[in-house]
Scaffold this motif. Structure first.
Motif, mmCIF file in Angstrom:
data_model
loop_
_atom_site.group_PDB
_atom_site.id
_atom_site.type_symbol
_atom_site.label_atom_id
_atom_site.label_comp_id
_atom_site.label_asym_id
_atom_site.label_seq_id
_atom_site.Cartn_x
_atom_site.Cartn_y
_atom_site.Cartn_z
ATOM 1 N N GLN A 9 0.828 -1.201 0.000
ATOM 2 C CA GLN A 9 0.000 0.000 0.000
ATOM 3 C C GLN A 9 0.868 1.259 0.000
ATOM 4 N N ALA A 10 1.996 1.196 0.692
ATOM 5 C CA ALA A 10 2.873 2.364 0.783
ATOM 6 C C ALA A 10 3.582 2.658 -0.535
ATOM 7 N N GLU A 11 3.886 1.631 -1.301
ATOM 8 C CA GLU A 11 4.669 1.829 -2.522
ATOM 9 C C GLU A 11 3.820 1.884 -3.783
ATOM 10 N N SER A 12 2.507 1.698 -3.661
ATOM 11 C CA SER A 12 1.643 1.689 -4.845
ATOM 12 C C SER A 12 0.489 2.658 -4.647
ATOM 13 N N GLN A 13 -0.326 2.768 -5.690
ATOM 14 C CA GLN A 13 -1.499 3.631 -5.652
ATOM 15 C C GLN A 13 -2.778 2.828 -5.428
ATOM 16 N N TRP A 14 -2.640 1.589 -5.040
ATOM 17 C CA TRP A 14 -3.803 0.712 -4.920
ATOM 18 C C TRP A 14 -4.705 1.065 -3.737
ATOM 19 N N GLY A 15 -4.093 1.507 -2.651
ATOM 20 C CA GLY A 15 -4.871 1.883 -1.477
ATOM 21 C C GLY A 15 -5.614 0.709 -0.859
ATOM 22 N N ASP A 16 -6.810 0.998 -0.348
ATOM 23 C CA ASP A 16 -7.589 -0.038 0.341
ATOM 24 C C ASP A 16 -8.188 -1.061 -0.617
ATOM 25 N N LYS A 17 -8.220 -0.737 -1.913
ATOM 26 C CA LYS A 17 -8.839 -1.650 -2.874
ATOM 27 C C LYS A 17 -8.085 -2.969 -2.997
ATOM 28 N N VAL A 18 -6.828 -2.955 -2.606
ATOM 29 C CA VAL A 18 -6.028 -4.165 -2.771
ATOM 30 C C VAL A 18 -6.491 -5.284 -1.841
ATOM 31 N N VAL A 19 -7.062 -4.933 -0.699
ATOM 32 C CA VAL A 19 -7.427 -5.953 0.295
ATOM 33 C C VAL A 19 -8.545 -6.870 -0.203
ATOM 34 N N PRO A 20 -9.701 -6.345 -0.638
ATOM 35 C CA PRO A 20 -10.750 -7.277 -1.121
ATOM 36 C C PRO A 20 -10.308 -8.073 -2.350
ATOM 37 N N GLN A 21 -9.509 -7.461 -3.222
ATOM 38 C CA GLN A 21 -9.048 -8.197 -4.398
ATOM 39 C C GLN A 21 -8.095 -9.310 -3.995
ATOM 40 N N LEU A 22 -7.189 -9.015 -3.080
ATOM 41 C CA LEU A 22 -6.257 -10.022 -2.600
ATOM 42 C C LEU A 22 -7.002 -11.166 -1.919
ATOM 43 N N SER A 23 -8.002 -10.818 -1.124
ATOM 44 C CA SER A 23 -8.803 -11.840 -0.454
ATOM 45 C C SER A 23 -9.483 -12.748 -1.469
ATOM 46 N N HIS A 24 -10.057 -12.148 -2.503
ATOM 47 C CA HIS A 24 -10.746 -12.929 -3.540
ATOM 48 C C HIS A 24 -9.794 -13.905 -4.219
ATOM 49 N N ASP A 25 -8.613 -13.420 -4.583
ATOM 50 C CA ASP A 25 -7.657 -14.261 -5.296
ATOM 51 C C ASP A 25 -7.079 -15.348 -4.400
ATOM 52 N N LEU A 26 -6.801 -15.033 -3.152
ATOM 53 C CA LEU A 26 -6.247 -16.031 -2.234
ATOM 54 C C LEU A 26 -7.260 -17.126 -1.915
ATOM 55 N N GLN A 27 -8.522 -16.742 -1.735
ATOM 56 C CA GLN A 27 -9.549 -17.744 -1.442
ATOM 57 C C GLN A 27 -9.803 -18.655 -2.643
ATOM 58 N N ARG A 28 -9.635 -18.130 -3.843
ATOM 59 C CA ARG A 28 -9.753 -18.973 -5.034
ATOM 60 C C ARG A 28 -8.591 -19.964 -5.108
ATOM 61 N N ALA A 29 -7.399 -19.499 -4.748
ATOM 62 C CA ALA A 29 -6.221 -20.355 -4.812
ATOM 63 C C ALA A 29 -6.182 -21.365 -3.670
ATOM 64 N N PHE A 30 -6.714 -20.969 -2.498
ATOM 65 C CA PHE A 30 -6.675 -21.842 -1.321
ATOM 66 C C PHE A 30 -8.079 -21.918 -0.706
ATOM 67 N N PRO A 31 -9.005 -22.611 -1.351
ATOM 68 C CA PRO A 31 -10.408 -22.623 -0.892
ATOM 69 C C PRO A 31 -10.605 -23.284 0.467
ATOM 70 N N ASP A 32 -9.687 -24.158 0.874
ATOM 71 C CA ASP A 32 -9.840 -24.848 2.158
ATOM 72 C C ASP A 32 -9.146 -24.127 3.310
#
Length: 370
Positions: A53-76
């Motif tokens: 977040q400190a080095e990019s312009q993503w801000g808070d939006k990165v958290v829900p996207q990261l959560s979505h991608d991680l849960q898809r990769a590791f559903p259990d």
């Protein structure tokens, strides 16, 4: 040997008991190891999110996207929801700013308070602490208390709600003058000010005996508020001095301080005479109950209100160790008055009628869209 005979064999039972104990120890060790790795993972994850977040312009939006991608990769795998990732970030940011002050070794970035790092308590406990505490110092206090007293999450939540950190060690005492070190410091930290007895409701008028009775009826909650180490001896504990009968409101023994603790309750404001009576009780307990290997008896006077300067003057020349604290409790209305007061529904109806009248007479609309 048959199975039934083997089961009844004393040597087999003793051996079985040893194996069960070993399994129990291993299970605890595995649980602790898993918890440590989980907390460390959450700490690292929070740090990675903070850095990105400190080095990019993503801000808070990165958290829900990261959560979505991680849960898809590791559903259990649990703990990858957006809300938990936000907790990981808060976890890192809360302690990260003071990391140099709380880290125990340069090789371990995880916050530690002496020998008590945050990975020794469950994640749910940690969330309560770093979301409810205003400083790292306060958080360290609750981490130490959780480990020392074995608090469940519900108990920790109650202690946070009652602001135990601000109350601990705040009673006015004469311990520094009447007790040797380190006994004086330990005793001081044992007492609070004020004590919160919100687990019981009292209806006016009531006196000290009513409060005593309620406290002993709720002895589990009472002991929890007093803190670890207090063992209840009795209420209105009888002592005979010079042929006269005296009764102590509440008598405890503190297993850590190794001393008796006399608690006197007053349903009124502190006056200096109370300290003199408590000093008398402490002398009596020291003479009649205290064993040779016990430390000096400590007194705690609980009042509904006090003036700190008056208390300091009253304790100044007392030769027995004692402290004075206030206590608070929930006062309820008598049954004969409850029906005389409007209910919530009646108040809401009156407000609604008043609102309608204002809308008509004052030209104001009562439209939900306005």
């Amino acid at each position: 040997m048959t199975a039934s005979a083997l089961f009844a064999d004393a040597d087999y039972q003793a051996w079985l008991k040893q194996i069960k104990q070993r399994i129990s120890v291993v299970r605890v060790g595995i649980a602790l190891a898993v918890n440590r790795e989980l907390i460390r993972f959450y700490w690292d994850l929070g740090g990675m999110i903070a850095a990105k977040q400190a080095e990019s312009q993503w801000g808070d939006k990165v958290v829900p996207q990261l959560s979505h991608d991680l849960q898809r990769a590791f559903p259990d795998l649990k703990g990858l929801s957006a809300s938990n990732l936000k907790y990981c970030l808060r976890f890192f940011l809360f302690y990260g700013g003071a990391a140099n002050e709380v880290v125990s070794t340069p090789d371990d970035r995880l916050p530690s308070f002496g020998q008590q790092p945050v990975d020794q308590i469950p994640w749910g406990h940690n969330i309560l602490i770093f979301t409810k505490c205003g400083s790292v110092e306060e958080a360290g206090f609750y981490i130490r208390q959780t480990l020392e007293q074995g608090w469940s999450r519900d108990v920790l939540a109650l202690q946070l709600k009652s602001n135990l950190f601000a109350r601990s060690g705040k009673a006015i005492t004469n311990f520094s003058r009447t007790l040797p070190s380190p006994q004086s410091d330990l005793a001081q930290q044992t007492l609070k000010d004020p004590y919160t007895f919100d687990f019981m409701g009292m209806t006016e008028p009531f006196n000290e005996r009513d409060v005593e009775r309620q406290l002993t009826q709720h002895i589990t909650q009472f002991l929890l508020e007093l803190g670890k180490g207090f063992a209840f001896i009795g209420r209105q504990y009888h002592l005979e001095v010079a042929g006269n009968d005296y009764y102590i409101d509440l008598l405890f023994y503190h297993v850590t301080l190794k001393c008796y603790v006399v608690v006197e309750l007053k349903n009124r404001r502190f006056i200096p005479e109370y300290a003199g009576k408590l000093n008398f009780y402490l002398s009596a307990v020291d003479s009649l109950l205290k064993r040779d290997d016990d430390q000096p008896t400590i007194g705690l006077l609980l009042c509904r209100d006090k003036n700190n300067i008056e208390v300091e003057f009253a304790l100044r020349d007392m030769n027995k160790p004692m402290g004075v604290s206030e206590y608070t409790l929930v006062e309820t209305l008598p049954d004969n008055l409850k029906g005389a007061l409007p209910t919530i529904e009646e108040i809401e109806n009156d407000l609604q009628q008043l609102q309608q009248q204002v809308g008509v007479n004052g030209g104001l609309k009562n439209d939900e869209n306005d």
